[in-house]
Design a protein around this motif. Structure first.
Motif, PDB file in Angstrom:
ATOM      1  N   LEU A  77      48.558  33.416  25.516  1.00 51.91           N
ATOM      2  CA  LEU A  77      49.248  32.555  26.491  1.00 51.91           C
ATOM      3  C   LEU A  77      49.680  33.323  27.737  1.00 51.91           C
ATOM      4  CD1 LEU A  77      51.516  30.321  24.202  1.00 51.91           C
ATOM      5  CD2 LEU A  77      49.705  29.516  25.727  1.00 51.91           C
ATOM      6  N   VAL A  78      50.101  34.593  27.555  1.00 53.88           N
ATOM      7  CA  VAL A  78      50.602  35.347  28.709  1.00 53.88           C
ATOM      8  C   VAL A  78      49.526  36.270  29.304  1.00 53.88           C
ATOM      9  CG1 VAL A  78      52.985  35.246  27.887  1.00 53.88           C
ATOM     10  CG2 VAL A  78      51.573  37.221  27.284  1.00 53.88           C
ATOM     11  N   SER A  79      48.301  36.196  28.756  1.00 55.41           N
ATOM     12  CA  SER A  79      47.243  37.071  29.281  1.00 55.41           C
ATOM     13  C   SER A  79      46.724  36.517  30.610  1.00 55.41           C
ATOM     14  CB  SER A  79      46.092  37.165  28.276  1.00 55.41           C
ATOM     15  OG  SER A  79      45.451  35.905  28.186  1.00 55.41           O
ATOM     16  N   GLU A  80      46.179  37.388  31.416  1.00 55.99           N
ATOM     17  CA  GLU A  80      45.644  36.935  32.716  1.00 55.99           C
ATOM     18  C   GLU A  80      44.472  36.003  32.515  1.00 55.99           C
ATOM     19  OE1 GLU A  80      44.805  39.871  35.607  1.00 55.99           O
ATOM     20  OE2 GLU A  80      46.917  40.473  35.723  1.00 55.99           O
ATOM     21  N   GLU A  83      45.158  32.225  32.264  1.00 51.01           N
ATOM     22  CA  GLU A  83      45.546  31.533  33.503  1.00 51.01           C
ATOM     23  C   GLU A  83      46.509  30.368  33.237  1.00 51.01           C
ATOM     24  OE1 GLU A  83      42.429  31.047  36.594  1.00 51.01           O
ATOM     25  OE2 GLU A  83      41.089  31.659  34.972  1.00 51.01           O
ATOM     26  N   THR A  84      47.511  30.613  32.408  1.00 51.09           N
ATOM     27  CA  THR A  84      48.511  29.568  32.145  1.00 51.09           C
ATOM     28  C   THR A  84      49.629  29.593  33.175  1.00 51.09           C
ATOM     29  OG1 THR A  84      49.726  31.115  30.753  1.00 51.09           O
ATOM     30  CG2 THR A  84      48.213  29.620  29.625  1.00 51.09           C
ATOM     31  N   GLY A  85      49.710  30.692  33.928  1.00 48.13           N
ATOM     32  CA  GLY A  85      50.844  30.852  34.840  1.00 48.13           C
ATOM     33  C   GLY A  85      52.043  31.484  34.132  1.00 48.13           C
ATOM     34  N   LEU A  86      51.946  31.647  32.809  1.00 44.82           N
ATOM     35  CA  LEU A  86      53.033  32.311  32.076  1.00 44.82           C
ATOM     36  C   LEU A  86      52.780  33.811  32.184  1.00 44.82           C
ATOM     37  CD1 LEU A  86      52.831  30.092  28.859  1.00 44.82           C
ATOM     38  CD2 LEU A  86      54.600  29.947  30.618  1.00 44.82           C
ATOM     39  N   ARG A  87      53.790  34.551  32.679  1.00 47.62           N
ATOM     40  CA  ARG A  87      53.552  35.974  32.930  1.00 47.62           C
ATOM     41  C   ARG A  87      54.031  36.880  31.808  1.00 47.62           C
ATOM     42  NH1 ARG A  87      55.133  33.925  37.637  1.00 47.62           N
ATOM     43  NH2 ARG A  87      57.238  34.707  37.264  1.00 47.62           N
ATOM     44  N   SER A  88      55.080  36.465  31.130  1.00 49.90           N
ATOM     45  CA  SER A  88      55.564  37.288  30.024  1.00 49.90           C
ATOM     46  C   SER A  88      56.199  36.389  28.976  1.00 49.90           C
ATOM     47  CB  SER A  88      56.593  38.303  30.510  1.00 49.90           C
ATOM     48  OG  SER A  88      57.826  37.646  30.729  1.00 49.90           O
ATOM     49  N   LEU A  89      56.510  36.965  27.819  1.00 46.80           N
ATOM     50  CA  LEU A  89      57.085  36.165  26.732  1.00 46.80           C
ATOM     51  C   LEU A  89      58.406  35.527  27.146  1.00 46.80           C
ATOM     52  CD1 LEU A  89      56.323  38.238  23.503  1.00 46.80           C
ATOM     53  CD2 LEU A  89      55.007  36.418  24.586  1.00 46.80           C
ATOM     54  N   ALA A  90      59.073  36.159  28.137  1.00 44.54           N
ATOM     55  CA  ALA A  90      60.353  35.610  28.598  1.00 44.54           C
ATOM     56  C   ALA A  90      60.164  34.237  29.250  1.00 44.54           C
ATOM     57  CB  ALA A  90      61.013  36.567  29.575  1.00 44.54           C
TER      58      ALA A  90
END
Ligand code: ADP
Length: 414
Positions: A77-80, A83-90
């Motif tokens: 989910l946070v991988s480039e 491309e989800t737009g989620l950058r980190s687990l936070a």
């Protein structure tokens, strides 16, 4: 708020990430960020991950347990590449868990605390096949996202807490209810809550005006009578075995059959229970498959007699339940179909409703044929007194919204 919705099965993990907040709920603009499935956990697992508007990513990888599955999903989910737009687990701000059994205690969704976890554990006795998986998912998410991640439990049974005693009690010694809480609980509650909510939106009606008979027809199948917005009866009972014919479950059966089969086949009561859960229903009658689509193909391409019989019995049972719910709730305004079969099989819908013209329901063939693959709309004629709808269900959306509301202290809708 980005909510990760988790639905754990024995060897599966289904997930979605949904972006929701009070404004998005108000104008129905919750955003789907990603969804997917990890199947065959415990071996070489099959992964199917998807971001809306992009082709799904399919792969396989050894996945030991649910913790490893959650870890794998979050890393993607946070991988480039995703491309989800989620950058980190936070960026995952809350987790919503689907929990099968909330017993009599959980009448609505709850923020997960140690006390709630103990409550879900207490329910294992009632749902040995289901609740342990949800607990595994809860532990896995906490391990991967940290102890402070807010999480909510959304129960399949909660919506049915309004069942009156006459609908939830079995006619067995009352002491068994008092001692062990042996009663009907019902399941698929979040799906029914969604169908009722969506029907209100589509028709501009209020909760009090909501009088529906809803059919959730998937691999597991059940029905619900909703009167003035409340569940007043439902076909699944103490466990999901009761009620309609399902993919591999018998649904209603004379309990005396269990002892008889056990004696004849040299099986334990537990074995017969498994037989009624795993080898019966569409699979048991047809001897071919639990999959409705395959049965329809067998029936039309090979005129298979037992495939036809399985579909007939499935539809007949559902039609009988519609009749009994109409009597139980003094008539209904609409009938709503959902679930893989309810949303995609015009034939099954037509066969269930066939012969119900006397009660004011006539299927419009063109409308019915066109309502497949996620389409939402009416399938009855304009002059039908009772409207028939297809409303694709969306349990994940309600799980995400409940989670967001609980985390932000917004009151849950009834
Ligand atoms: P689950 O209860 O496992 O979530 P689903 O809601 O996905 O199950 O429903 C699965 C059922 O839906 C299967 O019996 C499948 O054959 C049936 N189904 C899916 N698409 C079609 C279709 N086009 N025609 C008939 N049945 C379908």
């Amino acid at each position: 708020m980005n909510v990760l919705v988790l639905n754990c099965g024995s060897a599966t993990l289904k997930f979605q990430v949904i972006r929701t907040d009070a404004d998005r709920i108000a104008d129905d603009s919750d955003e789907r960020v990603a969804k997917g499935l990890v199947d065959r956990i415990g071996g070489e697992a099959l992964l199917n991950f998807q971001v809306p508007g992009k082709p799904p990513k399919r792969s396989s990888s050894p996945i030991r347990d649910h913790r490893a599955a959650v870890d794998c999903v979050l890393r993607w989910l946070v991988s480039e590449e995703a491309e989800t737009g989620l950058r980190s687990l936070a960026d995952i701000e809350g987790v919503g868990h689907r929990v099968a059994h909330g017993g009599e205690r959980f009448t609505r969704s709850s923020l997960i605390t140690p006390d709630v976890i103990r409550g879900i554990e207490d329910m294992i006795d009632l749902a040995p096949l289901h609740n342990p998986h949800a607990l595994r998912g809860i532990a896995a998410a906490r391990e991967v996202l940290g102890r402070d991640i807010p999480m909510a439990a959304v129960f399949d049974t909660s919506f049915h807490h309004t069942l009156p005693e006459q609908a939830y009690l079995y006619a067995i010694p009352y002491s068994l209810y008092r001692r062990y809480r042996v009663r009907r609980y019902g399941f698929h509650g979040t799906s029914y809550r969604y169908m009722a909510y969506r029907h209100r939106k589509l028709t501009g009606t209020t909760r009090e005006q909501t009088n529906l008979i809803c059919l959730h027809l998937g691999n597991g199948a059940s029905m619900c009578a909703i009167k003035a917005g409340n569940s007043v009866d439902t076909s699944m009972g103490f466990t999901p075995l009761e009620g309609l014919v399902m993919g591999s479950r018998s649904g209603d059966i004379d309990p005396a059959v269990m002892d008889f089969i056990a004696a004849k086949e040299g099986l334990s009561i537990h074995d017969v229970d498994m037989l009624l859960n795993k080898q019966s229903g569409l699979l048991g009658i047809s001897g071919l498959t639990n999959d409705m689509r395959e049965l329809e193909a067998e029936e039309s391409e090979h005129q298979d007699r037992r495939a036809r019989l399985a579909i007939e019995i499935f539809c007949y049972r559902a039609r009988k339940y519609i009749g009994s719910y109409l009597a139980a709730m003094n008539g209904a305004d609409a009938i709503v179909f959902a679930g893989g079969i309810g949303e995609n099989s015009p034939t099954v819908r037509a066969r269930i409703l066939d012969g119900l013209q006397w009660m004011g329901i006539t299927v419009n063939e063109d409308r019915n044929e066109s309502m497949v693959r996620g389409r939402e709309g009416v399938i009855s004629t304009d002059d039908s007194r009772v409207t028939a709808w297809v409303i694709p269900t969306d349990e994940e959306l309600l799980i995400a919204r409940d989670t967001m509301r609980l985390v932000h202290g917004i009151e849950l809708p009834i």
